[in-house]
Design a protein around this motif. Structure first.
Motif, PDB file in Angstrom:
ATOM      1  N   MET A   1     -10.080  19.760   0.111  1.00 59.43           N
ATOM      2  CA  MET A   1     -10.236  18.788  -0.969  1.00 59.43           C
ATOM      3  C   MET A   1     -11.209  17.701  -0.519  1.00 59.43           C
ATOM      4  O   MET A   1     -11.050  17.133   0.561  1.00 59.43           O
ATOM      5  CB  MET A   1      -8.876  18.171  -1.308  1.00 59.43           C
ATOM      6  N   LYS A   2     -12.192  17.411  -1.344  1.00 58.41           N
ATOM      7  CA  LYS A   2     -13.161  16.396  -0.965  1.00 58.41           C
ATOM      8  C   LYS A   2     -12.626  15.002  -1.260  1.00 58.41           C
ATOM      9  O   LYS A   2     -11.678  14.825  -2.033  1.00 58.41           O
ATOM     10  CB  LYS A   2     -14.487  16.623  -1.679  1.00 58.41           C
ATOM     11  N   ASP A   3     -13.235  14.022  -0.608  1.00 55.99           N
ATOM     12  CA  ASP A   3     -12.893  12.631  -0.839  1.00 55.99           C
ATOM     13  C   ASP A   3     -13.768  12.047  -1.935  1.00 55.99           C
ATOM     14  O   ASP A   3     -14.876  12.541  -2.205  1.00 55.99           O
ATOM     15  CB  ASP A   3     -13.089  11.806   0.433  1.00 55.99           C
ATOM     16  N   ILE A   4     -13.269  10.980  -2.562  1.00 55.30           N
ATOM     17  CA  ILE A   4     -14.069  10.200  -3.495  1.00 55.30           C
ATOM     18  C   ILE A   4     -13.996   8.732  -3.094  1.00 55.30           C
ATOM     19  O   ILE A   4     -13.073   8.317  -2.380  1.00 55.30           O
ATOM     20  CB  ILE A   4     -13.587  10.362  -4.956  1.00 55.30           C
ATOM     21  N   GLU A   5     -14.965   7.951  -3.538  1.00 54.44           N
ATOM     22  CA  GLU A   5     -14.893   6.509  -3.333  1.00 54.44           C
ATOM     23  C   GLU A   5     -14.030   5.912  -4.427  1.00 54.44           C
ATOM     24  O   GLU A   5     -14.164   6.249  -5.608  1.00 54.44           O
ATOM     25  CB  GLU A   5     -16.292   5.884  -3.364  1.00 54.44           C
ATOM     26  N   ILE A   6     -13.119   5.037  -4.062  1.00 50.54           N
ATOM     27  CA  ILE A   6     -12.246   4.380  -5.028  1.00 50.54           C
ATOM     28  C   ILE A   6     -12.922   3.097  -5.456  1.00 50.54           C
ATOM     29  O   ILE A   6     -13.095   2.160  -4.668  1.00 50.54           O
ATOM     30  CB  ILE A   6     -10.863   4.110  -4.420  1.00 50.54           C
ATOM     31  N   GLY A   7     -13.353   3.051  -6.713  1.00 51.28           N
ATOM     32  CA  GLY A   7     -14.167   1.949  -7.182  1.00 51.28           C
ATOM     33  C   GLY A   7     -15.486   1.930  -6.450  1.00 51.28           C
ATOM     34  O   GLY A   7     -16.023   2.982  -6.077  1.00 51.28           O
ATOM     35  N   ARG A   8     -16.000   0.736  -6.248  1.00 49.48           N
ATOM     36  CA  ARG A   8     -17.216   0.573  -5.440  1.00 49.48           C
ATOM     37  C   ARG A   8     -16.867  -0.191  -4.172  1.00 49.48           C
ATOM     38  O   ARG A   8     -17.611  -1.056  -3.712  1.00 49.48           O
ATOM     39  CB  ARG A   8     -18.280  -0.170  -6.246  1.00 49.48           C
ATOM     40  N   SER A   9     -15.724   0.165  -3.619  1.00 48.27           N
ATOM     41  CA  SER A   9     -15.141  -0.601  -2.530  1.00 48.27           C
ATOM     42  C   SER A   9     -15.540  -0.113  -1.151  1.00 48.27           C
ATOM     43  O   SER A   9     -15.339  -0.817  -0.161  1.00 48.27           O
ATOM     44  CB  SER A   9     -13.615  -0.530  -2.637  1.00 48.27           C
ATOM     45  N   GLY A  10     -16.039   1.115  -1.058  1.00 51.94           N
ATOM     46  CA  GLY A  10     -16.228   1.736   0.240  1.00 51.94           C
ATOM     47  C   GLY A  10     -14.980   2.450   0.728  1.00 51.94           C
ATOM     48  O   GLY A  10     -15.037   3.226   1.679  1.00 51.94           O
ATOM     49  N   LEU A  11     -13.842   2.185   0.085  1.00 51.30           N
ATOM     50  CA  LEU A  11     -12.597   2.863   0.422  1.00 51.30           C
ATOM     51  C   LEU A  11     -12.642   4.278  -0.141  1.00 51.30           C
ATOM     52  O   LEU A  11     -12.903   4.473  -1.327  1.00 51.30           O
ATOM     53  CB  LEU A  11     -11.407   2.102  -0.184  1.00 51.30           C
ATOM     54  N   ARG A  12     -12.394   5.254   0.710  1.00 50.47           N
ATOM     55  CA  ARG A  12     -12.449   6.646   0.295  1.00 50.47           C
ATOM     56  C   ARG A  12     -11.072   7.299   0.440  1.00 50.47           C
ATOM     57  O   ARG A  12     -10.326   6.999   1.380  1.00 50.47           O
ATOM     58  CB  ARG A  12     -13.493   7.426   1.105  1.00 50.47           C
ATOM     59  N   GLY A  13     -10.759   8.164  -0.512  1.00 51.94           N
ATOM     60  CA  GLY A  13      -9.495   8.880  -0.476  1.00 51.94           C
ATOM     61  C   GLY A  13      -9.629  10.204  -1.174  1.00 51.94           C
ATOM     62  O   GLY A  13     -10.665  10.522  -1.781  1.00 51.94           O
ATOM     63  N   SER A  14      -8.589  10.992  -1.113  1.00 51.94           N
ATOM     64  CA  SER A  14      -8.608  12.327  -1.711  1.00 51.94           C
ATOM     65  C   SER A  14      -8.724  12.266  -3.230  1.00 51.94           C
ATOM     66  O   SER A  14      -8.401  11.264  -3.869  1.00 51.94           O
ATOM     67  CB  SER A  14      -7.332  13.075  -1.323  1.00 51.94           C
ATOM     68  N   GLN A  15      -9.190  13.371  -3.823  1.00 48.56           N
ATOM     69  CA  GLN A  15      -9.348  13.456  -5.281  1.00 48.56           C
ATOM     70  C   GLN A  15      -8.023  13.385  -6.020  1.00 48.56           C
ATOM     71  O   GLN A  15      -7.987  13.055  -7.203  1.00 48.56           O
ATOM     72  CB  GLN A  15     -10.001  14.792  -5.650  1.00 48.56           C
ATOM     73  N   ILE A  16      -6.951  13.729  -5.352  1.00 48.04           N
ATOM     74  CA  ILE A  16      -5.616  13.737  -5.939  1.00 48.04           C
ATOM     75  C   ILE A  16      -4.710  12.895  -5.054  1.00 48.04           C
ATOM     76  O   ILE A  16      -4.793  12.956  -3.827  1.00 48.04           O
ATOM     77  CB  ILE A  16      -5.076  15.183  -6.044  1.00 48.04           C
ATOM     78  N   ALA A  17      -3.855  12.082  -5.689  1.00 49.91           N
ATOM     79  CA  ALA A  17      -2.886  11.268  -4.962  1.00 49.91           C
ATOM     80  C   ALA A  17      -1.491  11.849  -5.132  1.00 49.91           C
ATOM     81  O   ALA A  17      -1.179  12.471  -6.151  1.00 49.91           O
ATOM     82  CB  ALA A  17      -2.915   9.827  -5.470  1.00 49.91           C
ATOM     83  N   LEU A  18      -0.653  11.631  -4.138  1.00 50.56           N
ATOM     84  CA  LEU A  18       0.752  12.012  -4.254  1.00 50.56           C
ATOM     85  C   LEU A  18       1.555  10.781  -4.652  1.00 50.56           C
ATOM     86  O   LEU A  18       1.575   9.781  -3.937  1.00 50.56           O
ATOM     87  CB  LEU A  18       1.284  12.575  -2.936  1.00 50.56           C
ATOM     88  N   GLY A  19       2.213  10.865  -5.806  1.00 52.65           N
ATOM     89  CA  GLY A  19       3.084   9.794  -6.257  1.00 52.65           C
ATOM     90  C   GLY A  19       4.439   9.891  -5.564  1.00 52.65           C
ATOM     91  O   GLY A  19       5.030  10.965  -5.483  1.00 52.65           O
ATOM     92  N   CYS A  20       4.918   8.755  -5.057  1.00 51.84           N
ATOM     93  CA  CYS A  20       6.137   8.751  -4.233  1.00 51.84           C
ATOM     94  C   CYS A  20       7.322   8.124  -4.970  1.00 51.84           C
ATOM     95  O   CYS A  20       8.224   7.556  -4.348  1.00 51.84           O
ATOM     96  CB  CYS A  20       5.861   8.001  -2.936  1.00 51.84           C
ATOM     97  N   MET A  21       7.362   8.294  -6.280  1.00 53.72           N
ATOM     98  CA  MET A  21       8.361   7.629  -7.104  1.00 53.72           C
ATOM     99  C   MET A  21       9.780   8.137  -6.874  1.00 53.72           C
ATOM    100  O   MET A  21      10.753   7.424  -7.105  1.00 53.72           O
ATOM    101  CB  MET A  21       7.985   7.799  -8.586  1.00 53.72           C
ATOM    102  N   ARG A  22       9.910   9.394  -6.410  1.00 53.76           N
ATOM    103  CA  ARG A  22      11.241   9.992  -6.306  1.00 53.76           C
ATOM    104  C   ARG A  22      11.584  10.468  -4.887  1.00 53.76           C
ATOM    105  O   ARG A  22      12.543  11.200  -4.711  1.00 53.76           O
ATOM    106  CB  ARG A  22      11.356  11.169  -7.288  1.00 53.76           C
ATOM    107  N   ILE A  23      10.846  10.052  -3.912  1.00 52.35           N
ATOM    108  CA  ILE A  23      11.077  10.597  -2.570  1.00 52.35           C
ATOM    109  C   ILE A  23      12.356  10.066  -1.938  1.00 52.35           C
ATOM    110  O   ILE A  23      12.804  10.582  -0.908  1.00 52.35           O
ATOM    111  CB  ILE A  23       9.883  10.350  -1.633  1.00 52.35           C
ATOM    112  N   ASP A  24      12.985   9.061  -2.528  1.00 54.90           N
ATOM    113  CA  ASP A  24      14.245   8.559  -1.977  1.00 54.90           C
ATOM    114  C   ASP A  24      15.349   9.602  -2.045  1.00 54.90           C
ATOM    115  O   ASP A  24      16.350   9.502  -1.326  1.00 54.90           O
ATOM    116  CB  ASP A  24      14.695   7.303  -2.725  1.00 54.90           C
ATOM    117  N   SER A  25      15.173  10.621  -2.910  1.00 56.11           N
ATOM    118  CA  SER A  25      16.190  11.669  -3.047  1.00 56.11           C
ATOM    119  C   SER A  25      16.135  12.691  -1.916  1.00 56.11           C
ATOM    120  O   SER A  25      17.023  13.539  -1.812  1.00 56.11           O
ATOM    121  CB  SER A  25      16.002  12.396  -4.389  1.00 56.11           C
ATOM    122  N   LEU A  26      15.097  12.617  -1.073  1.00 57.41           N
ATOM    123  CA  LEU A  26      14.897  13.619  -0.033  1.00 57.41           C
ATOM    124  C   LEU A  26      15.499  13.197   1.298  1.00 57.41           C
ATOM    125  O   LEU A  26      15.418  12.019   1.687  1.00 57.41           O
ATOM    126  CB  LEU A  26      13.397  13.875   0.169  1.00 57.41           C
TER     127      LEU A  26
END
Length: 305
Positions: A1-26
């Protein structure tokens, strides 16, 4: 998976994010398996909020960080604040306290990205700016953004804050398309021409703000999964047909539909299952044609003028 720039910040991350809304159940071992699957698929952006399970999701992630399941310097860690019981609160004091609490739970010294979770009718942009300045100067937040904000609300904040607003997290899926509908029905006498979002999609593109779609497999407001829904037979038929052609699942095609948009969106997928992470990550390998993109849009019950 390639990275993208988030905004024009120079911060780079993956094209897809993992939402952690329910990980407390694990259990911790199951969370380790989930995060390892995400890491192996190239997912480096992890989305939190202080209200997710009253902070227990951040606590669980913090334990995983401490255990070395993922390396802090190899990920983009973002969280959100501003929702409190019975009210929204973007006061400076609350934002500073919320960030400090998130940092303690996550067991880290910084957030790469901090988002204002919901608009606050009583927001004072200058007060937000002072909070942002304090958090940024202390190195506790590196970049800032918003969530569920309109173009006008972003512009109001941007008139005061000194740090660029680099992301806006908004609900968007192939079965929930108000961000897109009005732009396709300009000057038409139909409900589809109603602009509920104040031109937010175009505003974000013009100002280098990365849209992070949430509920990417939902229809309506937490109304259920669009994949396999009896309410969307034509859409599911088209999702299945395209999935067969591209060798992925219908859910991956639904995510690929978002990735195909030239705004370079960063979808947030929420799951607690490693197999599901691997399935949805395949969306990054799919490049839908223009014809396929519009076929899905129309199959969801939309029309073109």
């Amino acid at each position: 998976m390639k990275d993208i720039e988030i905004g024009r910040s120079g911060l780079r991350g993956s094209q897809i994010a993992l939402g952690c809304m329910r990980i407390d159940s694990l259990a911790d071992a199951d969370l380790a398996a989930l995060l390892t699957a995400a890491r192996d698929e190239g997912i480096t952006v992890f989305d939190h909020a202080d209200i997710y399970a009253d902070g227990r999701c951040e606590e669980a992630f913090g334990r995983a960080l401490d255990a070395g399941v993922v390396r802090r310097d190899e990920i983009v860690l973002q969280s959100k604040a501003g929702i409190r019981p019975g009210r929204y609160d973007l006061s400076g004091a609350h934002l500073i306290a919320a960030v400090e609490a998130s940092l303690r739970r996550l067991r880290t010294d910084r957030l790469d990205l901090f988002l204002l979770h919901r608009p606050d009718a009583l927001v004072d942009p200058d007060e937000v700016a002072a909070a942002f300045d304090e958090l940024h100067a202390a190195g506790k937040v590196l970049h800032f953004g918003v969530s569920n904000h309109s173009a006008g609300q972003i512009a109001l904040l941007a008139g005061s804050v000194r740090q660029p607003l680099v992301a806006d997290q908004l609900q968007l899926s192939v079965a929930h398309t108000p961000l897109i509908d009005a732009g396709l029905n300009v000057n038409m006498a139909s409900a589809a021409s109603l602009d509920h979002d104040g031109g937010t999609l175009d505003y974000c593109r013009l100002h280098g703000i990365t849209i992070q779609p949430w509920s990417v497999l939902q229809h309506g407001y937490f109304a259920g999964s669009l994949v396999g829904s009896a309410e969307y037979p034509a859409l599911n038929e088209e999702l299945s047909a395209q999935a067969g052609r591209h060798g992925v699942t219908p859910a991956a095609i639904a995510v690929a539909w978002l990735l195909r948009h030239p705004a370079a969106m960063l979808p947030v997928v929420g799951t607690t299952r490693p197999a599901r992470v691997r399935e949805l990550a395949r969306a990054a390998d799919v490049e839908l044609t223009r014809e396929e993109w519009y076929s899905l849009y129309l199959a969801a019950g939309n029309s073109l003028p």
